[in-house]
Each structure stands twice: as structure tokens, then as C-alpha cells.
Design a protein around this motif. Sequence first.
Motif, PDB file in Angstrom:
ATOM      1  N   SER A 273      46.079  33.836  20.736  1.00 27.62           N
ATOM      2  CA  SER A 273      46.165  32.495  20.154  1.00 27.62           C
ATOM      3  C   SER A 273      47.401  32.440  19.266  1.00 27.62           C
ATOM      4  O   SER A 273      47.415  33.004  18.167  1.00 27.62           O
ATOM      5  CB  SER A 273      44.905  32.173  19.355  1.00 27.62           C
ATOM      6  OG  SER A 273      44.954  30.841  18.877  1.00 27.62           O
TER       7      SER A 273
ATOM      8  N   ALA B 164      35.080  22.630  16.137  1.00 29.30           N
ATOM      9  CA  ALA B 164      36.351  22.948  15.489  1.00 29.30           C
ATOM     10  C   ALA B 164      36.581  22.099  14.243  1.00 29.30           C
ATOM     11  O   ALA B 164      37.012  22.602  13.202  1.00 29.30           O
ATOM     12  CB  ALA B 164      37.508  22.754  16.471  1.00 29.30           C
TER      13      ALA B 164
ATOM     14  N   HIS C 131      45.495  20.598  14.314  1.00 33.71           N
ATOM     15  CA  HIS C 131      44.698  20.882  15.515  1.00 33.71           C
ATOM     16  C   HIS C 131      45.225  22.156  16.174  1.00 33.71           C
ATOM     17  O   HIS C 131      44.437  23.015  16.551  1.00 33.71           O
ATOM     18  CB  HIS C 131      44.762  19.690  16.462  1.00 33.71           C
ATOM     19  CG  HIS C 131      43.843  19.788  17.624  1.00 33.71           C
ATOM     20  ND1 HIS C 131      42.477  19.910  17.479  1.00 33.71           N
ATOM     21  CD2 HIS C 131      44.084  19.797  18.969  1.00 33.71           C
ATOM     22  CE1 HIS C 131      41.906  19.974  18.677  1.00 33.71           C
ATOM     23  NE2 HIS C 131      42.868  19.921  19.598  1.00 33.71           N
TER      24      HIS C 131
ATOM     25  N   GLU D 234      37.123  23.827  10.638  1.00 36.31           N
ATOM     26  CA  GLU D 234      38.460  23.692  10.053  1.00 36.31           C
ATOM     27  C   GLU D 234      38.453  22.821   8.798  1.00 36.31           C
ATOM     28  O   GLU D 234      39.253  23.044   7.878  1.00 36.31           O
ATOM     29  CB  GLU D 234      39.420  23.173  11.118  1.00 36.31           C
ATOM     30  CG  GLU D 234      39.669  24.227  12.190  1.00 36.31           C
ATOM     31  CD  GLU D 234      40.194  23.677  13.501  1.00 36.31           C
ATOM     32  OE1 GLU D 234      40.678  22.525  13.534  1.00 36.31           O
ATOM     33  OE2 GLU D 234      40.098  24.402  14.519  1.00 36.31           O
TER      34      GLU D 234
ATOM     35  N   THR E 262      40.289  31.898  14.760  1.00 37.60           N
ATOM     36  CA  THR E 262      38.939  31.615  15.269  1.00 37.60           C
ATOM     37  C   THR E 262      38.913  31.275  16.745  1.00 37.60           C
ATOM     38  O   THR E 262      37.841  31.252  17.351  1.00 37.60           O
ATOM     39  CB  THR E 262      38.317  30.419  14.524  1.00 37.60           C
ATOM     40  OG1 THR E 262      39.075  29.237  14.809  1.00 37.60           O
ATOM     41  CG2 THR E 262      38.283  30.663  13.025  1.00 37.60           C
TER      42      THR E 262
ATOM     43  N   CYS F 166      36.961  17.629  21.369  1.00 36.96           N
ATOM     44  CA  CYS F 166      37.341  18.500  20.255  1.00 36.96           C
ATOM     45  C   CYS F 166      37.482  17.759  18.930  1.00 36.96           C
ATOM     46  O   CYS F 166      37.776  18.377  17.903  1.00 36.96           O
ATOM     47  CB  CYS F 166      38.626  19.238  20.592  1.00 36.96           C
ATOM     48  SG  CYS F 166      38.527  20.086  22.179  1.00 36.96           S
TER      49      CYS F 166
ATOM     50  N   THR G 244      46.403  24.080  18.908  1.00 35.54           N
ATOM     51  CA  THR G 244      45.577  24.858  19.835  1.00 35.54           C
ATOM     52  C   THR G 244      46.297  26.023  20.501  1.00 35.54           C
ATOM     53  O   THR G 244      45.664  26.822  21.185  1.00 35.54           O
ATOM     54  CB  THR G 244      45.028  23.951  20.945  1.00 35.54           C
ATOM     55  OG1 THR G 244      46.118  23.305  21.601  1.00 35.54           O
ATOM     56  CG2 THR G 244      44.072  22.915  20.374  1.00 35.54           C
TER      57      THR G 244
ATOM     58  N   LYS H 228      43.008  28.066  14.167  1.00 35.63           N
ATOM     59  CA  LYS H 228      42.623  28.448  15.530  1.00 35.63           C
ATOM     60  C   LYS H 228      43.325  29.742  15.964  1.00 35.63           C
ATOM     61  O   LYS H 228      42.886  30.387  16.920  1.00 35.63           O
ATOM     62  CB  LYS H 228      42.951  27.330  16.520  1.00 35.63           C
ATOM     63  CG  LYS H 228      42.026  26.121  16.434  1.00 35.63           C
ATOM     64  CD  LYS H 228      42.380  25.102  17.515  1.00 35.63           C
ATOM     65  CE  LYS H 228      41.468  23.887  17.464  1.00 35.63           C
ATOM     66  NZ  LYS H 228      41.763  23.010  16.311  1.00 35.63           N
TER      67      LYS H 228
ATOM     68  N   SER I 214      47.416  26.550  11.423  1.00 36.26           N
ATOM     69  CA  SER I 214      46.383  26.441  12.449  1.00 36.26           C
ATOM     70  C   SER I 214      45.452  27.635  12.349  1.00 36.26           C
ATOM     71  O   SER I 214      45.824  28.765  12.707  1.00 36.26           O
ATOM     72  CB  SER I 214      46.994  26.384  13.849  1.00 36.26           C
ATOM     73  OG  SER I 214      45.959  26.478  14.816  1.00 36.26           O
TER      74      SER I 214
ATOM     75  N   HIS J 244      39.507  28.260  19.629  1.00 39.68           N
ATOM     76  CA  HIS J 244      39.208  26.826  19.636  1.00 39.68           C
ATOM     77  C   HIS J 244      37.707  26.621  19.848  1.00 39.68           C
ATOM     78  O   HIS J 244      37.185  26.874  20.931  1.00 39.68           O
ATOM     79  CB  HIS J 244      40.012  26.143  20.741  1.00 39.68           C
ATOM     80  CG  HIS J 244      39.985  24.651  20.672  1.00 39.68           C
ATOM     81  ND1 HIS J 244      39.224  23.951  19.759  1.00 39.68           N
ATOM     82  CD2 HIS J 244      40.631  23.703  21.426  1.00 39.68           C
ATOM     83  CE1 HIS J 244      39.399  22.659  19.947  1.00 39.68           C
ATOM     84  NE2 HIS J 244      40.253  22.485  20.947  1.00 39.68           N
TER      85      HIS J 244
ATOM     86  N   PHE K 104      45.041  27.911  24.977  1.00 39.13           N
ATOM     87  CA  PHE K 104      44.137  28.173  23.865  1.00 39.13           C
ATOM     88  C   PHE K 104      43.170  29.295  24.192  1.00 39.13           C
ATOM     89  O   PHE K 104      43.002  29.698  25.352  1.00 39.13           O
ATOM     90  CB  PHE K 104      43.418  26.888  23.421  1.00 39.13           C
ATOM     91  CG  PHE K 104      42.283  26.398  24.291  1.00 39.13           C
ATOM     92  CD1 PHE K 104      41.004  26.942  24.186  1.00 39.13           C
ATOM     93  CD2 PHE K 104      42.462  25.332  25.171  1.00 39.13           C
ATOM     94  CE1 PHE K 104      39.950  26.471  24.948  1.00 39.13           C
ATOM     95  CE2 PHE K 104      41.415  24.851  25.945  1.00 39.13           C
ATOM     96  CZ  PHE K 104      40.155  25.419  25.834  1.00 39.13           C
TER      97      PHE K 104
END
Length: 417
Positions: A221, A347, A305, A351, A340, A165, A307, A337, A335, A342, A231
Motif C-alpha cells: 500500500s 474506512a 482517501h 480514518e 490499514t 467506501c 487508496t 490506508k 493516508s 482499504h 489498493f
Amino acid sequence: MEFKRVVVTGLGALTPIGNSIPEYWDGLVNGVSGAALIKSFDTTLFKTKFACEVKNFDADGFLGRKDARKLDPFVQYALFSTEEAVKDAGLEFDKLDTNRIGVIWGSGIGGLKTFLDEVVAFAKGDGTPRFNPFFIPKMIADIAPGHISIKYGLRGPNFTTVSACASSNNSLIDSFNYIRLGKANMFITGGSEAIINEAGIGGFNAMHALSTRNDDPATASRPFDLDRDGFVAGEGAGTIILEELEHAKARGAKIYAEMIGGGMSADAYHMTAPHPEGLGAALVMKAALEDAGLTPADIDYVNVHGTSTPIGDPQEVKAIQDTFGEDVYRINISSTKSMTGHLLGAAGAVEAIAAILAIKNDIIPPTINHFTDDPAFDPKINFTFNKAQKRIVKVAQSNGFGFGGHNASVIFRKYED
């Protein structure tokens, strides 16, 4: 040695919340969730029945049916986002030295769908190895930058970074370093991933890594929420055009931001779990700051990050507190994520684009799906929960951490001549 300056001159995106940069950014600032029940295969027997799939993507319409069949989805996505970035940057390759333009691309897994289809077909057969001649060239992770270079005739450095990742953060850092060392004028860089299939979802389910909130996919998420349970798998691609400043100015390019640093580290701890004290994550953020010649006081926004896993989020928060000290209360954290999902190897690029656009627009995209505070987190930390926030963003940092303990962090700032 004096380093060259490196700027961002083009962006492209194919994401679960938008198939272009304007659509993606609109989805981010409005807190749109890309999660829904999976449509690409029958999930009846799967623990997780939802994901953040790319929507309304017509590979045949984009590539033509014949060419689309020769490419795994992760390559289709890469070519699609790259076409947008090339147009956005106003690139006319016949007027440029293509020997000094390269492609460095990130993908954590590569052609998983191709591998799955070919092996299943073989297993169902009589044992005769009737494999598609495109099997290997469709599957290998390095084929995406290969196809990009072929399409545009680019003969500079060309390879793929694979660090789970963190993959496309590593592709950005490698591209950045080649340019600032004077080894190239420009890179098409970023990452793509396409793992929403039986093998991808089944494999991550077996690890107990995915959320199983099948009754409410859109809010599954939940980074930094007390009730996060794993995640949400995502897919897509992000492309960034990185260019040496004087080269960009000479061709009259628009400039989104300047890339000023990148850091890399390893947890050296566990195959899949982050270090419990966030040591590798803190080390990589500090390394990026040092590379950029900055202090924690210079950062306005960190795209984390984040997740939405029970063990991952707390370790990153510890690392941020260790890195920023009292400045942690001044910065915004979010985040993306949460919207979107992960995107694994893609990613970092997707990001980083969010961080670049936050700088350009002075808006922090939110961390959506926050319902219950986690008492493990300091309530004074600004996680930008549920709603985008306006603020001047001069410098933004974006983190990516991968299985195997791979960490990579990148830093961008507002461009000033």
C-alpha cells in the motif's frame, strides 16, 4: 434555527494494526503495516495473495460459539468495536433516555462471507434449497445496527448507510445532523466490513483494483508513490459515540473533539473511476468547510482517501489543491490506508478516528511505504511520508470516496467549552 453542538465522547476500533483504540493509535504513529499473506483461505490461484486482515480476533471468545455462528464477521466486528466505544464513553444506558439514542452504521457490502458460503453450498448440492435460516438476517447490510440496538436497548433512529467506501462517513454525517437538529441525544455510529474472502479478493482482482505486490505485502500500500499499483484490501470496524454537548456535560463525559461539519457530493462521471479533474472530491471538501463555517486556512490536517491506486491518488491531490490553494503547503496530508489497507465501508469511521486522535494528541500519523517521488505531485505538499509529525492540530478533515462517485467528507476540531 440554532444548531446543537455535537461532540465525540467514545471510540472503539478493530483494525489490521490493532484490536483496540490504544493499539490502533500506537500502530498508526509508529508506521506499522497491517498487510501480510492471507491466512483465511487458499490463495494459490489468486492474483493477489495478501491483505490487511484482522489478527487475533476470537469471535467465539467474545460472543460465545453459538451466537458467533449466527453473525457474519462484519457484524461481529461491529459489536466488538462498539463494546469498546461504549465502555470508553462510560455509558450507563439504564440512566439514559434510550428512546433518544440511535445507531447509524455504514457498510459497503455487508455479509459477503455469508452470501458466498450459502451459495457455494447450494451449488455443490443436488439443487434442493437447503439454506440456513440465518442466511438472510446474517447477510443484509442493515443487520449490524440492528444487533447493536438490540444489545443495548436503543430505540432511536436505526439504519445503515451504503455508499461504497464513503459509507461510514455518511453514517457520521447523518448522526451529526440528527443530533444538531435536536432529533436525538446520542448516536453509536461508524462502520464495519469483512470482504477478505474468495469473492472479495477475486472480485476486486477481476477489476484490476488490487495491488499484486505478492513478493512484498508489507509495503504494497503506497499512496502517492510513483510505483503504487492498486489498493490493499482491509477489514475491521470503527465506532464513534457522537453526543449532544449539553447531554455529554450533564453526565460528566470526557470529550475527544467536536464534530463541526460534513459534506456530500457525487462525481456524476463513472461507475468506478473518480472524475479526472477531481471535481466531486473538491466539491465535497468545500461543502464540508462551508457546513463547518470554516475557510481553508482553518484546516491543519487532512486524512485523505488515498487508496494507492494509479488513477485515484492524482485526482484527490488535484481536488486538495483546488480546495486549499496556497494553504495546501501549510497543512499536513496523510493516508492511513498505507498501514490499514482499504476497509471499504468501514474506512471512513476508522480514518475519522485517526483524525480525532490526531487532534487529541497533536500528532499526524504518516503515509508509510514511500520510496519514489511521483513527479505528478508538487514536492512542496507535505504528505507526511514515512514518519509521524508533531504539530498542533486544531481542525482535521477526513475524506471518503466510493464506487459510483459517492463522496463524503467530515470535519472535527479541538473542543473548547
